[in-house]
Write a protein that holds these residues in place. Structure first.
Motif, PDB file in Angstrom:
ATOM      1  N   ASP A   1     151.261  55.248  17.836  1.00 44.37           N
ATOM      2  CA  ASP A   1     151.328  54.383  19.006  1.00 44.37           C
ATOM      3  C   ASP A   1     151.070  55.200  20.271  1.00 44.37           C
ATOM      4  O   ASP A   1     151.437  56.372  20.354  1.00 44.37           O
ATOM      5  CB  ASP A   1     152.704  53.731  19.118  1.00 44.37           C
ATOM      6  CG  ASP A   1     152.963  52.739  17.994  1.00 44.37           C
ATOM      7  OD1 ASP A   1     152.018  52.060  17.563  1.00 44.37           O
ATOM      8  OD2 ASP A   1     154.130  52.650  17.549  1.00 44.37           O
TER       9      ASP A   1
ATOM     10  N   TYR B   1     151.886  55.036  24.324  1.00 44.16           N
ATOM     11  CA  TYR B   1     152.848  54.399  25.212  1.00 44.16           C
ATOM     12  C   TYR B   1     152.358  54.415  26.658  1.00 44.16           C
ATOM     13  O   TYR B   1     151.674  55.349  27.075  1.00 44.16           O
ATOM     14  CB  TYR B   1     154.197  55.112  25.119  1.00 44.16           C
ATOM     15  CG  TYR B   1     154.767  55.045  23.734  1.00 44.16           C
ATOM     16  CD1 TYR B   1     155.519  53.951  23.329  1.00 44.16           C
ATOM     17  CD2 TYR B   1     154.522  56.051  22.798  1.00 44.16           C
ATOM     18  CE1 TYR B   1     156.027  53.863  22.038  1.00 44.16           C
ATOM     19  CE2 TYR B   1     155.017  55.971  21.508  1.00 44.16           C
ATOM     20  CZ  TYR B   1     155.773  54.875  21.136  1.00 44.16           C
ATOM     21  OH  TYR B   1     156.258  54.796  19.860  1.00 44.16           O
TER      22      TYR B   1
ATOM     23  N   ASP C   1     156.768  53.327  28.930  1.00 43.55           N
ATOM     24  CA  ASP C   1     157.285  53.483  27.564  1.00 43.55           C
ATOM     25  C   ASP C   1     156.990  52.302  26.646  1.00 43.55           C
ATOM     26  O   ASP C   1     157.392  52.312  25.486  1.00 43.55           O
ATOM     27  CB  ASP C   1     158.786  53.788  27.543  1.00 43.55           C
ATOM     28  CG  ASP C   1     159.106  55.139  28.173  1.00 43.55           C
ATOM     29  OD1 ASP C   1     158.230  56.033  28.143  1.00 43.55           O
ATOM     30  OD2 ASP C   1     160.213  55.306  28.699  1.00 43.55           O
ATOM     31  N   GLU C   2     156.237  51.313  27.116  1.00 37.42           N
ATOM     32  CA  GLU C   2     155.827  50.181  26.282  1.00 37.42           C
ATOM     33  C   GLU C   2     154.675  50.631  25.365  1.00 37.42           C
ATOM     34  O   GLU C   2     153.778  51.352  25.795  1.00 37.42           O
ATOM     35  CB  GLU C   2     155.359  49.052  27.203  1.00 37.42           C
ATOM     36  CG  GLU C   2     154.733  47.875  26.524  1.00 37.42           C
ATOM     37  CD  GLU C   2     154.166  46.863  27.527  1.00 37.42           C
ATOM     38  OE1 GLU C   2     153.731  45.813  27.053  1.00 37.42           O
ATOM     39  OE2 GLU C   2     154.145  47.117  28.746  1.00 37.42           O
ATOM     40  N   GLU C   3     154.705  50.193  24.099  1.00 36.93           N
ATOM     41  CA  GLU C   3     153.593  50.478  23.191  1.00 36.93           C
ATOM     42  C   GLU C   3     152.409  49.630  23.622  1.00 36.93           C
ATOM     43  O   GLU C   3     152.494  48.406  23.651  1.00 36.93           O
ATOM     44  CB  GLU C   3     153.974  50.127  21.752  1.00 36.93           C
ATOM     45  CG  GLU C   3     155.100  50.965  21.204  1.00 36.93           C
ATOM     46  CD  GLU C   3     155.550  50.517  19.823  1.00 36.93           C
ATOM     47  OE1 GLU C   3     154.850  49.715  19.181  1.00 36.93           O
ATOM     48  OE2 GLU C   3     156.618  50.970  19.401  1.00 36.93           O
TER      49      GLU C   3
ATOM     50  N   SER D   1     154.998  62.365  25.359  1.00 38.58           N
ATOM     51  CA  SER D   1     154.469  61.674  24.174  1.00 38.58           C
ATOM     52  C   SER D   1     152.976  61.934  23.987  1.00 38.58           C
ATOM     53  O   SER D   1     152.315  61.241  23.226  1.00 38.58           O
ATOM     54  CB  SER D   1     154.777  60.175  24.242  1.00 38.58           C
ATOM     55  OG  SER D   1     154.260  59.617  25.435  1.00 38.58           O
TER      56      SER D   1
END
Length: 127
Positions: free
Chosen positions: A70, A72, A56-58, A13
């Protein structure tokens, strides 16, 4: 092709991570490729110091003249500090994404998670 420093770890990402000399602090930012896609960065919303983050949390937002994106959490851990310079000068991310444009520092719950991230070569193959 974007600059992809070999000494860093990467996430698909488009975040980069650097393990600092103390062996526990990890600095995190967005890659040169990501900032090129975004264009001129105009605002950055960073996580709270002391926050516990989950992979993987914003946890942050980078806004540019083109879009908001965003950011992550690359691994589980705790936020140790944020780059307060970005409040006044968010364009630092464009000028120096792997240096002065870092986003935050963290302590990983498990350093093996850091070691398992993408190498520069693996990240380049993802592009």
């Amino acid at each position: 092709m974007s600059n992809i420093p070999a000494e860093l770890k990467y996430v698909a990402s488009h975040e980069w991570l650097r393990l600092e000399e103390d062996g526990t602090t990890i600095t995190v930012g967005i890659t040169e490729h990501a900032q090129e896609l975004l264009g001129d960065v105009v605002y950055v919303e960073l996580p709270e110091v002391g926050a516990t983050i989950t992979v993987d949390e914003e946890i942050a937002v980078v806004e540019s003249v083109k879009a908001a994106s965003d950011v992550y959490a690359p691994i589980n851990g705790e936020i140790l500090s944020i780059n307060e310079t970005l409040d006044e000068d968010p364009e630092t991310i464009n000028a120096d994404p792997y240096g002065a444009g870092w986003l935050y520092t963290m302590k990983a719950d498990n350093l093996e998670d850091y070691e398992a991230l993408l190498t520069a070569e693996e990240y380049e193959n993802e592009l």
